[in-house]
Design an enzyme around this catalytic site. Structure first.
Site, PDB file in Angstrom:
ATOM      1  N   GLY A  53      17.904  -6.398 -16.527  1.00  0.00           N
ATOM      2  CA  GLY A  53      17.011  -7.372 -15.919  1.00  0.00           C
ATOM      3  C   GLY A  53      16.477  -6.817 -14.618  1.00  0.00           C
ATOM      4  O   GLY A  53      17.011  -5.842 -14.085  1.00  0.00           O
ATOM      5  N   CYS A  80      22.848  -1.814 -17.998  1.00  0.00           N
ATOM      6  CA  CYS A  80      22.054  -1.701 -16.771  1.00  0.00           C
ATOM      7  C   CYS A  80      22.405  -2.842 -15.799  1.00  0.00           C
ATOM      8  O   CYS A  80      23.527  -2.912 -15.329  1.00  0.00           O
ATOM      9  CB  CYS A  80      20.584  -1.672 -17.152  1.00  0.00           C
ATOM     10  SG  CYS A  80      19.571  -1.040 -15.849  1.00  0.00           S
ATOM     11  N   TYR A  81      21.499  -3.767 -15.551  1.00  0.00           N
ATOM     12  CA  TYR A  81      21.841  -4.883 -14.656  1.00  0.00           C
ATOM     13  C   TYR A  81      23.062  -5.637 -15.193  1.00  0.00           C
ATOM     14  O   TYR A  81      23.907  -6.099 -14.421  1.00  0.00           O
ATOM     15  CB  TYR A  81      20.636  -5.826 -14.531  1.00  0.00           C
ATOM     16  CG  TYR A  81      20.936  -7.113 -13.770  1.00  0.00           C
ATOM     17  CD1 TYR A  81      21.102  -7.097 -12.393  1.00  0.00           C
ATOM     18  CD2 TYR A  81      21.065  -8.321 -14.455  1.00  0.00           C
ATOM     19  CE1 TYR A  81      21.393  -8.271 -11.706  1.00  0.00           C
ATOM     20  CE2 TYR A  81      21.350  -9.491 -13.775  1.00  0.00           C
ATOM     21  CZ  TYR A  81      21.515  -9.464 -12.398  1.00  0.00           C
ATOM     22  OH  TYR A  81      21.805 -10.616 -11.727  1.00  0.00           O
ATOM     23  N   HIS A 167      19.971   2.895 -20.820  1.00  0.00           N
ATOM     24  CA  HIS A 167      19.519   1.997 -21.904  1.00  0.00           C
ATOM     25  C   HIS A 167      19.759   2.621 -23.281  1.00  0.00           C
ATOM     26  O   HIS A 167      19.011   3.506 -23.683  1.00  0.00           O
ATOM     27  CB  HIS A 167      18.028   1.688 -21.734  1.00  0.00           C
ATOM     28  CG  HIS A 167      17.766   0.772 -20.591  1.00  0.00           C
ATOM     29  ND1 HIS A 167      17.821  -0.594 -20.706  1.00  0.00           N
ATOM     30  CD2 HIS A 167      17.503   1.028 -19.298  1.00  0.00           C
ATOM     31  CE1 HIS A 167      17.579  -1.144 -19.535  1.00  0.00           C
ATOM     32  NE2 HIS A 167      17.384  -0.186 -18.650  1.00  0.00           N
ATOM     33  N   GLU A 169      19.260   1.196 -26.074  1.00  0.00           N
ATOM     34  CA  GLU A 169      18.406   0.576 -27.095  1.00  0.00           C
ATOM     35  C   GLU A 169      17.042   1.256 -27.224  1.00  0.00           C
ATOM     36  O   GLU A 169      16.342   1.042 -28.203  1.00  0.00           O
ATOM     37  CB  GLU A 169      18.225  -0.921 -26.790  1.00  0.00           C
ATOM     38  CG  GLU A 169      17.383  -1.276 -25.572  1.00  0.00           C
ATOM     39  CD  GLU A 169      18.141  -1.190 -24.249  1.00  0.00           C
ATOM     40  OE1 GLU A 169      19.216  -0.562 -24.219  1.00  0.00           O
ATOM     41  OE2 GLU A 169      17.644  -1.726 -23.242  1.00  0.00           O
ATOM     42  N   ASP A 225       3.846 -14.015 -43.357  1.00  0.00           N
ATOM     43  CA  ASP A 225       4.901 -14.971 -43.022  1.00  0.00           C
ATOM     44  C   ASP A 225       4.890 -16.188 -43.939  1.00  0.00           C
ATOM     45  O   ASP A 225       5.910 -16.568 -44.504  1.00  0.00           O
ATOM     46  CB  ASP A 225       4.778 -15.428 -41.564  1.00  0.00           C
ATOM     47  CG  ASP A 225       4.646 -14.243 -40.622  1.00  0.00           C
ATOM     48  OD1 ASP A 225       5.042 -13.140 -41.035  1.00  0.00           O
ATOM     49  OD2 ASP A 225       4.140 -14.424 -39.513  1.00  0.00           O
ATOM     50  N   LYS A 368       9.460  -9.648 -37.610  1.00  0.00           N
ATOM     51  CA  LYS A 368       8.462  -9.389 -38.655  1.00  0.00           C
ATOM     52  C   LYS A 368       8.922  -8.344 -39.678  1.00  0.00           C
ATOM     53  O   LYS A 368       8.716  -8.504 -40.875  1.00  0.00           O
ATOM     54  CB  LYS A 368       7.183  -8.894 -37.979  1.00  0.00           C
ATOM     55  CG  LYS A 368       5.996  -8.816 -38.882  1.00  0.00           C
ATOM     56  CD  LYS A 368       5.332 -10.148 -38.917  1.00  0.00           C
ATOM     57  CE  LYS A 368       3.968 -10.120 -39.490  1.00  0.00           C
ATOM     58  NZ  LYS A 368       3.280 -11.386 -39.178  1.00  0.00           N
TER      59      LYS A 368
END
Ligand code: XMP
Length: 512
Positions: A53, A80-81, A167, A169, A225, A368
């Protein structure tokens, strides 16, 4: 269903973390950073992840988790944060640093950490942080270091609490997914239960339980969708489902016939076609504000559905929609997430406050790409599953300023050329979206020795994984030239084509 709860402290990467975990076949859910520990005590939640964050643990108004989460005895991973927060809460020291460490770094892991199990001794990582941990909380040890930090990864294996300064990710930490895999499988003990096949089974059970013997109508647009939602409902409740295709006057060229053909061929659901274009266009007359357009369209859809159900046999208390997870997240404010309200997506924020229907949204938890995988699993063909998304409010959000029949005609013709050329070039199915936006700007041109004074049109092509972020596509110049030439030659009312080279953020995909 076992899952990982991700507490969102406002990182731009929170959704990416959620996706990465789901790619490891474990369900993950994003929750507000201050979700009470009593809720997180849910035994289905096998581990907690604290996102990064923008805040610093030393600023005055910082987003804080419920301190009781540390007493839940569940595995926790702070990124991280998130790592600074947990270190700060547990008695470590975080130093405020005015210099950010941003960009690539090389991590050296220490032996014996479950988090890095099976990984090489050195790995490339991506950093993006200001503050830095300078003293470990009691019970912790360093699990990895970088050139700049002794504490690039920390752990208290006895309490199963872990922290990463970098990070895992993002793309730029190439082995990051293995670290997350170790966390969810080895540390939290989750199995590989989140598959699209298991989702379909569970969704069908849930749908049958929710709907009982009632009838459901579903607004089918022919897009990915709603088509997948229709196929899923059809499998779950069969003849209790009626699909309604509403022509709102804001569709692309030949869309109405195309969708009817597509449904007949591939979905075999009962379809009712309603031409409501006059009503929509009438209510949109004189409206220029994008949010007002969206609200008017959202409400009008519901009115049309209400009217339509009165003509159907039996009562229809449920309205099904193909709402996705990012629609839900983008339409509510989670913590101080910058993804707070940006647009009222027509099927979420655009709905009227009072309506007769109860909503059925079987895809509400999916990204999605997961919906596309569900579609494939349900046997839908490529032309449905890999169709480019088209917004519910249709051409209205691509017609800047007041909407008129003539402007819609221009957009339809231009869109037709774009789709045709993109398909011919083989690029159509490789990019997220390609479309035209009609600008309320006129400019001077010359055509066949004559002066022209007509509208400008923007061409936009973006690539994206889930529409949360996007980049503009580097379309080959020759193809751009072809599209521009054809539009100017074939579409009356346009004498200039410009290219939109804005990514998201800071732009959004649609202009309105
Ligand atoms: P933005 O413009 O917010 O769009 O970057 C993200 C994606 O969502 C589509 N979009 C919508 N889809 N109802 C929808 O079903 C809507 O109201 C809506 N608005 C935007 C857009 O085309 C892009 O793919």
């Amino acid at each position: 269903m076992e899952k990982i709860a991700i507490l969102d402290f406002g990182s731009q990467y929170t959704q990416v973390i959620a996706r990465r975990i789901r790619e490891r076949a474990v369900f993950s859910e994003i929750l507000p950073f201050d979700t009470p520990a009593t809720r997180l005590a849910d035994p289905e939640i096998r581990g907690l992840l604290l996102s990064g964050g923008p805040a610093s643990v030393y600023s005055r108004k910082v987003p804080q988790p419920d301190p009781a989460i540390f007493a839940l005895r569940k595995p926790i991973l702070g990124i991280c944060y998130g790592m600074q927060l947990l270190a700060h809460h547990l008695g470590g020291r975080v130093a405020h640093s005015s210099k950010r460490e941003y960009g690539p770094g090389v991590l050296q892991r220490r032996a014996g950490s479950l988090l890095f199990s099976g990984l090489p001794r050195e790995l490339k990582v991506w950093n993006s942080h200001g503050d830095k941990l300078t003293r470990l909380p009691r019970g912790f040890r360093s699990a990895a270091r970088t050139e700049n930090s002794e504490f690039a990864a920390i752990e208290d294996p006895a309490r199963r609490i872990y922290g990463l300064q970098f990070h895992p990710e993002v793309h730029h930490t190439p082995l990051g997914r293995h670290i997350l895999e170790n966390f969810v499988h080895r540390i939290c003990g989750c199995g590989r239960k989140w598959t699209m096949r298991s989702f379909i089974e569970r969704a069908c059970d849930d749908l049958r339980a929710q709907v009982g013997r009632e009838n459901v109508i579903l607004g089918l647009s022919g897009g990915v969708d709603s088509s997948v939602a229709a196929a899923l409902l059809h499998r779950a409740i069969g003849q209790q489902l009626t699909c309604v295709f509403v022509n709102n006057g804001l569709l692309r060229k030949h869309e109405a016939e195309g969708v009817r053909r597509l449904v007949k061929r591939n979905l075999r659901v009962r379809l009712k076609y309603v031409d409501a274009s006059d009503g929509f266009l009438h209510r949109l007359r004189g409206v220029t504000d994008p949010e007002r357009k969206r609200k008017i369209i959202g409400r009008e859809f519901i009115r049309v559905f209400e009217r339509t159900t009165q003509q159907l046999r039996g009562s229809h208390r449920f309205l099904a929609q193909g709402t996705l997870y990012p629609d839900v997240i983008e339409s509510v404010s989670i913590g101080n997430n910058p993804a707070a309200l940006i647009k009222s997506h027509h099927n979420v924020g655009g709905l009227p406050k009072r309506m007769r229907f109860r909503l059925v949204e079987p895809l509400r938890q999916l990204f999605k790409d997961e919906v596309r995988r569900v579609g494939e699993q349900l046997g839908l063909p490529r032309e449905v599953v890999w169709r480019q998304p088209f917004p519910g409010p249709g051409l209205a959000v691509r017609c800047l300023g007041e909407i008129s029949e003539d402007k819609l005609r221009v957009l339809r013709e231009a869109d037709w050329v774009i789709v045709d050329e993109m398909k011919k070039s083989g690029l159509y199915y490789k990019v997220w979206q390609t479309f035209a936006v009609l600008l309320p700007v006129k400019s001077v041109g010359v055509m066949g020795d004559e002066r022209t004074y007509e509208n400008a049109l923007a061409f936009r092509a973006v690539e994206s994984q889930d529409a949360m972020t996007a980049d503009w596509v580097r379309v080959p110049y020759d193809l751009l030239a072809k599209i521009s030439n054809r539009i100017i030659n074939e579409v009356r009312g346009v004498n200039r084509v410009v290219l939109d080279i804005t990514s998201k953020p800071p732009g959004t995909i649609e202009w309105e």
